[in-house]
Every structure is written in structure tokens, then in C-alpha cells.
Design a protein around this motif. Structure first.
Motif, PDB file in Angstrom:
ATOM      1  N   MET A   1       0.839  -1.192  -0.136  1.00 47.49           N
ATOM      2  CA  MET A   1       0.018   0.032   0.010  1.00 47.49           C
ATOM      3  C   MET A   1       0.832   1.345   0.150  1.00 47.49           C
ATOM      4  SD  MET A   1      -3.039  -1.262  -0.043  1.00 47.49           S
ATOM      5  CE  MET A   1      -4.247   0.086   0.569  1.00 47.49           C
ATOM      6  N   PHE A   2       2.015   1.136  -0.259  1.00 46.88           N
ATOM      7  CA  PHE A   2       3.109   2.247  -0.246  1.00 46.88           C
ATOM      8  C   PHE A   2       2.620   3.577  -1.214  1.00 46.88           C
ATOM      9  CE2 PHE A   2       6.818   4.685  -1.198  1.00 46.88           C
ATOM     10  CZ  PHE A   2       7.431   4.967  -0.061  1.00 46.88           C
ATOM     11  N   TRP A   3       1.800   3.223  -2.347  1.00 48.47           N
ATOM     12  CA  TRP A   3       1.541   4.047  -3.254  1.00 48.47           C
ATOM     13  C   TRP A   3       0.352   5.013  -2.823  1.00 48.47           C
ATOM     14  CZ3 TRP A   3      -3.820   4.037  -3.993  1.00 48.47           C
ATOM     15  CH2 TRP A   3      -4.440   2.825  -3.537  1.00 48.47           C
ATOM     16  N   ASN A   4       0.053   4.526  -1.507  1.00 49.02           N
ATOM     17  CA  ASN A   4      -1.322   5.548  -1.001  1.00 49.02           C
ATOM     18  C   ASN A   4      -0.726   6.526  -0.281  1.00 49.02           C
ATOM     19  OD1 ASN A   4      -3.989   5.968  -0.777  1.00 49.02           O
ATOM     20  ND2 ASN A   4      -4.490   4.668   0.880  1.00 49.02           N
ATOM     21  N   ASN A   5       0.620   6.675   0.163  1.00 45.21           N
ATOM     22  CA  ASN A   5       1.052   7.788   1.059  1.00 45.21           C
ATOM     23  C   ASN A   5       1.120   9.066   0.106  1.00 45.21           C
ATOM     24  OD1 ASN A   5       2.039   6.355   3.630  1.00 45.21           O
ATOM     25  ND2 ASN A   5       3.062   5.107   2.141  1.00 45.21           N
TER      26      ASN A   5
ATOM     27  N   PHE B   1       8.357   6.065   3.591  1.00 46.83           N
ATOM     28  CA  PHE B   1       9.894   5.252   3.925  1.00 46.83           C
ATOM     29  C   PHE B   1      10.069   5.147   5.485  1.00 46.83           C
ATOM     30  CE2 PHE B   1      11.033   5.780  -0.575  1.00 46.83           C
ATOM     31  CZ  PHE B   1      11.187   4.775  -0.700  1.00 46.83           C
ATOM     32  N   LYS B   2       9.692   6.369   6.151  1.00 48.58           N
ATOM     33  CA  LYS B   2      10.193   6.571   7.573  1.00 48.58           C
ATOM     34  C   LYS B   2       9.174   5.600   8.365  1.00 48.58           C
ATOM     35  CE  LYS B   2      10.469   9.850  11.345  1.00 48.58           C
ATOM     36  NZ  LYS B   2      10.266  11.224  11.530  1.00 48.58           N
ATOM     37  N   ALA B   3       7.772   5.217   7.892  1.00 42.41           N
ATOM     38  CA  ALA B   3       7.013   4.244   8.419  1.00 42.41           C
ATOM     39  C   ALA B   3       7.382   3.077   8.348  1.00 42.41           C
ATOM     40  CB  ALA B   3       5.546   4.765   8.038  1.00 42.41           C
TER      41      ALA B   3
ATOM     42  N   LEU C   1     -12.825   4.236   2.899  1.00 44.42           N
ATOM     43  CA  LEU C   1     -12.679   3.023   2.293  1.00 44.42           C
ATOM     44  C   LEU C   1     -12.487   3.226   0.897  1.00 44.42           C
ATOM     45  CD1 LEU C   1     -15.078   1.296   4.588  1.00 44.42           C
ATOM     46  CD2 LEU C   1     -12.454   0.828   4.809  1.00 44.42           C
ATOM     47  N   PRO C   2     -12.048   1.923   0.126  1.00 41.34           N
ATOM     48  CA  PRO C   2     -11.605   0.699   0.701  1.00 41.34           C
ATOM     49  C   PRO C   2     -10.022   0.686   1.102  1.00 41.34           C
ATOM     50  CG  PRO C   2     -11.577   0.622  -1.653  1.00 41.34           C
ATOM     51  CD  PRO C   2     -12.065   1.843  -1.292  1.00 41.34           C
ATOM     52  N   PHE C   3      -9.189   1.680   0.812  1.00 37.73           N
ATOM     53  CA  PHE C   3      -7.563   1.676   0.787  1.00 37.73           C
ATOM     54  C   PHE C   3      -7.182   2.534   1.998  1.00 37.73           C
ATOM     55  CE2 PHE C   3      -8.924   1.234  -3.734  1.00 37.73           C
ATOM     56  CZ  PHE C   3      -8.422  -0.439  -3.962  1.00 37.73           C
ATOM     57  N   GLY C   4      -7.868   3.244   2.779  1.00 37.68           N
ATOM     58  CA  GLY C   4      -7.333   3.843   3.734  1.00 37.68           C
ATOM     59  C   GLY C   4      -6.838   5.286   3.354  1.00 37.68           C
ATOM     60  N   VAL C   5      -6.022   5.995   4.353  1.00 38.53           N
ATOM     61  CA  VAL C   5      -5.541   7.525   4.128  1.00 38.53           C
ATOM     62  C   VAL C   5      -3.812   7.106   3.811  1.00 38.53           C
ATOM     63  CG1 VAL C   5      -7.025   8.651   5.435  1.00 38.53           C
ATOM     64  CG2 VAL C   5      -4.959   7.688   6.666  1.00 38.53           C
ATOM     65  N   GLY C   6      -3.304   5.800   4.219  1.00 36.77           N
ATOM     66  CA  GLY C   6      -1.739   5.686   4.085  1.00 36.77           C
ATOM     67  C   GLY C   6      -1.103   5.611   5.122  1.00 36.77           C
ATOM     68  N   ALA C   7       0.059   4.786   5.261  1.00 37.18           N
ATOM     69  CA  ALA C   7       0.850   4.427   6.343  1.00 37.18           C
ATOM     70  C   ALA C   7       1.106   5.724   7.057  1.00 37.18           C
ATOM     71  CB  ALA C   7       1.755   3.542   6.327  1.00 37.18           C
ATOM     72  N   SER C   8       1.613   6.668   6.306  1.00 36.06           N
ATOM     73  CA  SER C   8       2.268   7.826   7.097  1.00 36.06           C
ATOM     74  C   SER C   8       1.106   9.038   7.327  1.00 36.06           C
ATOM     75  CB  SER C   8       3.502   8.649   5.899  1.00 36.06           C
ATOM     76  OG  SER C   8       2.709   8.910   4.834  1.00 36.06           O
ATOM     77  N   ASP C   9      -0.048   8.752   6.981  1.00 37.73           N
ATOM     78  CA  ASP C   9      -0.977   9.877   7.101  1.00 37.73           C
ATOM     79  C   ASP C   9      -2.044   9.497   8.083  1.00 37.73           C
ATOM     80  OD1 ASP C   9       0.046  11.178   4.908  1.00 37.73           O
ATOM     81  OD2 ASP C   9      -0.730   9.873   3.542  1.00 37.73           O
ATOM     82  N   GLY C  10      -2.012   8.297   8.782  1.00 35.91           N
ATOM     83  CA  GLY C  10      -2.983   7.945   9.796  1.00 35.91           C
ATOM     84  C   GLY C  10      -3.270   9.134  10.690  1.00 35.91           C
ATOM     85  N   LYS C  11      -2.018   9.451  11.634  1.00 32.15           N
ATOM     86  CA  LYS C  11      -2.095  10.317  12.649  1.00 32.15           C
ATOM     87  C   LYS C  11      -2.488  11.734  12.232  1.00 32.15           C
ATOM     88  CE  LYS C  11       0.690   8.369  16.181  1.00 32.15           C
ATOM     89  NZ  LYS C  11       2.219   8.616  17.006  1.00 32.15           N
ATOM     90  N   PRO C  12      -2.029  12.234  11.256  1.00 31.79           N
ATOM     91  CA  PRO C  12      -2.340  13.500  10.861  1.00 31.79           C
ATOM     92  C   PRO C  12      -3.614  13.780  10.378  1.00 31.79           C
ATOM     93  CG  PRO C  12      -0.205  12.854  10.001  1.00 31.79           C
ATOM     94  CD  PRO C  12      -0.679  12.004  10.302  1.00 31.79           C
ATOM     95  N   GLU C  13      -4.389  12.916   9.532  1.00 32.72           N
ATOM     96  CA  GLU C  13      -5.570  12.723   9.216  1.00 32.72           C
ATOM     97  C   GLU C  13      -6.634  12.732  10.207  1.00 32.72           C
ATOM     98  OE1 GLU C  13      -6.796  13.546   5.944  1.00 32.72           O
ATOM     99  OE2 GLU C  13      -4.900  13.984   5.407  1.00 32.72           O
ATOM    100  N   LEU C  14      -6.072  11.915  11.286  1.00 35.74           N
ATOM    101  CA  LEU C  14      -6.995  11.999  12.676  1.00 35.74           C
ATOM    102  C   LEU C  14      -6.953  13.267  13.286  1.00 35.74           C
ATOM    103  CD1 LEU C  14      -8.803  10.084  14.270  1.00 35.74           C
ATOM    104  CD2 LEU C  14      -6.801   9.116  15.481  1.00 35.74           C
TER     105      LEU C  14
ATOM    106  N   PHE D   1       0.361  -0.887  19.698  1.00 33.53           N
ATOM    107  CA  PHE D   1       1.485  -1.095  19.911  1.00 33.53           C
ATOM    108  C   PHE D   1       2.379  -1.194  18.596  1.00 33.53           C
ATOM    109  CE2 PHE D   1      -0.105  -1.695  24.156  1.00 33.53           C
ATOM    110  CZ  PHE D   1       0.844  -1.023  24.896  1.00 33.53           C
ATOM    111  N   LEU D   2       1.651  -1.579  17.497  1.00 33.48           N
ATOM    112  CA  LEU D   2       2.339  -1.679  16.231  1.00 33.48           C
ATOM    113  C   LEU D   2       2.732  -0.090  15.409  1.00 33.48           C
ATOM    114  CD1 LEU D   2       0.564  -4.787  14.394  1.00 33.48           C
ATOM    115  CD2 LEU D   2       2.850  -4.661  15.686  1.00 33.48           C
ATOM    116  N   LEU D   3       2.171   0.893  16.259  1.00 33.18           N
ATOM    117  CA  LEU D   3       2.861   2.140  15.919  1.00 33.18           C
ATOM    118  C   LEU D   3       4.161   2.663  16.554  1.00 33.18           C
ATOM    119  CD1 LEU D   3      -0.176   4.622  16.164  1.00 33.18           C
ATOM    120  CD2 LEU D   3       0.826   4.097  14.194  1.00 33.18           C
TER     121      LEU D   3
END
Length: 380
Positions: free
Chosen positions: A17-21, A28-30, A260-273, A346-348
Motif C-alpha cells: 500500500m506504499f502508493w497510497n502515502n 519510507f520513515k513508517a 474505504l476501501p484503501f485508507g489514508v496511507g501509512a504515513s497519514d494516519g495520525k495527521p488525518e485523525l 503497539f504496532l505504531l
């Protein structure tokens, strides 16, 4: 290979899902933070014949307990004013968090480690009775267990205490009943219950806030879900209450459904929330920038539909290994990590990723050892 893929599934999902960042640099940091979930299974499972599970677990639990004793003494020498406040019953709620901060570790993360250490120490208490060790060794294991359980109470996070007690029961069921005769079960169980009860009683008697924390504080203002700003000074009254968790989960769920269905991206979870808190005028949550505090919701927000399925696969693999081996330590770890990730993420965190990735790989290697031995041809 299947076990390696299961344990590495969170980082593999990030790659897919890297393309979704929005930002590849942040992506890459995540990704970098999760690298151990690929390295541990490759190197540990790839050398599973060399794993000495019981010896490794014993060394880990003993060293961790001694290390925590050192840090406990250090803490009281460096911050005697906090100990004085604690003994005088002032600001009892802050002691565990201050202790964790002195180590540079988030209190729930530290106490998750300590809960597992206390479960392992209890296993070796029972093991010392089973193996007819000398009285001195039995006393050492009992002392280590008592110390490790005290540290769980000292840091004093709710899920860790619950998981430690649940782990004690699981170890008893899986490891003791099958190896001990009835008389030994009664004697060992009674000694353990007596020690636990004594430590718990003395701690609660000297920490009256614990009664309040586990009752009125935890379940206060349950009618204010999603409306925390209506509470006068919520940072004082509900910072650690269940209603705050529910308000966070409500926001995370609403935002996840919108993406949905692909979410906001691994690096954008916290900022979007955090942005969603502001957009919905939840000033208290926005001010303190609370993360999801639920790993399933966190991955749902980041990766969409596949997210919680991968979390279930990752944690469920540990459960499969434990139940298949009928091993109380592994089943306890599964229960601890599963329930901890229902109220935290804890996987964060790098420490949570490394903790789970390392032990998952050890458990998988131990499982392969057992299966290899079972399938080995008999020597005639």
C-alpha cells in the motif's frame, strides 16, 4: 516460509500500500520502523534449530526483573520528592508514569513488558516445584515473581494488571495441571495465591487512588462520548477515562469509513485523525493529539479493509502457535498482546513492534523445533 510471511505481514502490507502515502519520504520513515518484522523472522526462524526457548525465556525474565530493580532504586534516589509524595498519599496517579518517563518509555508499553516478565517468572516458580529444585532456588523464583508483579502494580496501568492476572490463570491451566499431581497443584497454587494476595493487599492499602482509578475514574462521564468538550476541564477529569478512548474510536471509525476501501496511507494516519478532531470541533482531542489507541482501527484507517485483517493474522499467528503447542507462556503472550492492542496501538511504536516481532519469531522457531522432532523417524 508461511510463518515468516505471517509475522512479516504488517510490513508487507505497508509495501503493497506504499502508493497510497501522500509523502513517499514519510512513507519510507513508517516503513523503516517496521523493518524488524522482516529481519527477526528471517534470521530467527531461519535458525530455529538453535533456539533454546525455556533457557532464553528464563534468562530474559531474570535479567529484566533485576534490571527493573536497578531502575527502581535509581528512580527513588534521583526523585526522592516523588517517593515522599507517594508515601504521603499525594498525587498517587502520577508515580507509574513518572517512573516510565524516567526510562524514556510510554507507561502502557513498559507495563506490557513487565506483565509478560511476571507471567514468565510465575511459570518458573511452578517449574521449580515440578523439577524438585532445592528450597533456595524455589525461594529465588518466588522472590523474582513477587518483585516483577510489584513492578506491574507500581507502573499501574489497567490493561497490564488485567493481562498479568489473566496470564497467571492461563499458565496455571496449561502448564501446571498436565504436569503436577493434585497435591502439588494445591500446594503451589495456594502459595502463589497467598503471595499475590499479600502483594496486592499491601499495595492497594498504601495506594487508595487505585480503588478510585479502577472504578469511578475509569467509567466516568460515559454519556459524553464524542462530546468531551462539554466536560469542565476534561484534561483533569477524563484524560485516562474510558470515555476518552471511546471518543477517539468513534472519530477513527468515522474517518476510516470515509476513506474505504484503501485508507489514508501509512504515513497519514495520525495527521488525518488530528485534522478530523479539528474539523469536528473536538478541541480536547485535537489539543492532545490522541492516536487511535486501537491497533485494528489504526490499520483500518491507514490501509482500509485489509488493515484489520492483517492485524488479526499477525496476532492470531501467535495464538495458533500457543494453542497448538499447549504452551502457557505463548498463549499468555497472545492474550496480552491481543487485548493490549484493543486499547492501544503497539504496532505504531518501535518498542511494540520489536517486542512482538522478536517473541513471535522465537515462538515460531520453537514450534518448528517441536514439529521437526515429532516428525523425526524413530531410531531402531
Amino acid at each position: 516460509m508461511i510463518l515468516i510471511l505471517c509475522i512479516a505481514s504488517p510490513i508487507l502490507l505497508e509495501v503493497i500500500m506504499f502508493w497510497n502515502n501522500d509523502s513517499f519520504a514519510k512513507g519510507f520513515k513508517a516503513l523503516e520502523k517496521s523493518t524488524s518484522l522482516l529481519l527477526f523472522p528471517i534470521f530467527i526462524i531461519g535458525n530455529f534449530q538453535r533456539i533454546q526457548f525455556i533457557k532464553l525465556t528464563k534468562i530474559y525474565s531474570i535479567l529484566m526483573t533485576i534490571l527493573m530493580l536497578f531502575f527502581f532504586i535509581r528512580f527513588n534516589l534521583l526523585f526522592p520528592e516523588l517517593l515522599t509524595k507517594y508515601l504521603n498519599g499525594v498525587d498517587l496517579w502520577e508515580m507509574g508514569y513518572q517512573f516510565s518517563d524516567s526510562l524514556g518509555i510510554h507507561a502502557p508499553a513498559l507495563n506490557m513488558h513487565l506483565a509478560f516478565v511476571s507471567i514468565c517468572n510465575l511459570y518458573f516458580v511452578f517449574s521449580s516445584f515440578k523439577n524438585h529444585e532445592k528450597l533456595g532456588m524455589k525461594s529465588v523464583h518466588l522472590l523474582l515473581f513477587g518483585m516483577s508483579f510489584f513492578f506491574v502494580l507500581f507502573v499501574n496501568t489497567r490493561m497490564a494488571l488485567f493481562n498479568a492476572l489473566a496470564g497467571f490463570v492461563i499458565v496455571f491451566i496449561f502448564e501446571i495441571k498436565s504436569h503436577f499431581n493434585t497435591k502439588k497443584i494445591i500446594i503451589t497454587g495456594a502459595a502463589t495465591v497467598l503471595l499475590l494476595s499479600g502483594i496486592l493487599y499491601l499495595f492497594v492499602e498504601n495506594n487508595p487512588y487505585m480503588k478510585e482509578k479502577y472504578s469511578s475514574v475509569t467509567f466516568a462521564y460515559m454519556d459524553k462520548i464524542g462530546k468531551l468538550d462539554e466536560i469542565d476541564h476534561p484534561e483533569i477529569k477524563v484524560f485516562n477515562s474510558f470515555v476518552t478512548r471511546l471518543s477517539i474510536w468513534k472519530s477513527a471509525w468515522e474517518l476510516s469509513v470515509k476513506n474505504l476501501p484503501f485508507g489514508v496511507g501509512a504515513s497519514d494516519g495520525k495527521p488525518e485523525l488530528f485534522k478530523y478532531y479539528k474539523d469536528t470541533n473536538q478541541q480536547f482531542l485535537a489539543k492532545f493529539e490522541f492516536p487511535t489507541h486501537n491497533q485494528f482501527l489504526d490499520f483500518l484507517l491507514k490501509f482500509g479493509i485489509l488493515g484489520p485483517l492483517v492485524v488479526a493474522l499477525y496476532i492470531g499467528t501467535i495464538g495458533y502457535l500457543g494453542f497448538n503447542l499447549k504452551n502457557g507462556i505463548i498463549v499468555s503472550f497472545f492474550f496480552l498482546f491481543f487485548t493490549s492492542n484493543l486499547t492501544d496501538d503497539f504496532l505504531l511504536r518501535f518498542d511494540g513492534i520489536v517486542f512482538s516481532g522478536f517473541w513471535s519469531s522465537i515462538f515460531a522457531g520453537f514450534w518448528l523445533q517441536k514439529k521437526t522432532l515429532d516428525k523425526a523417524p524413530e531410531v531402531v
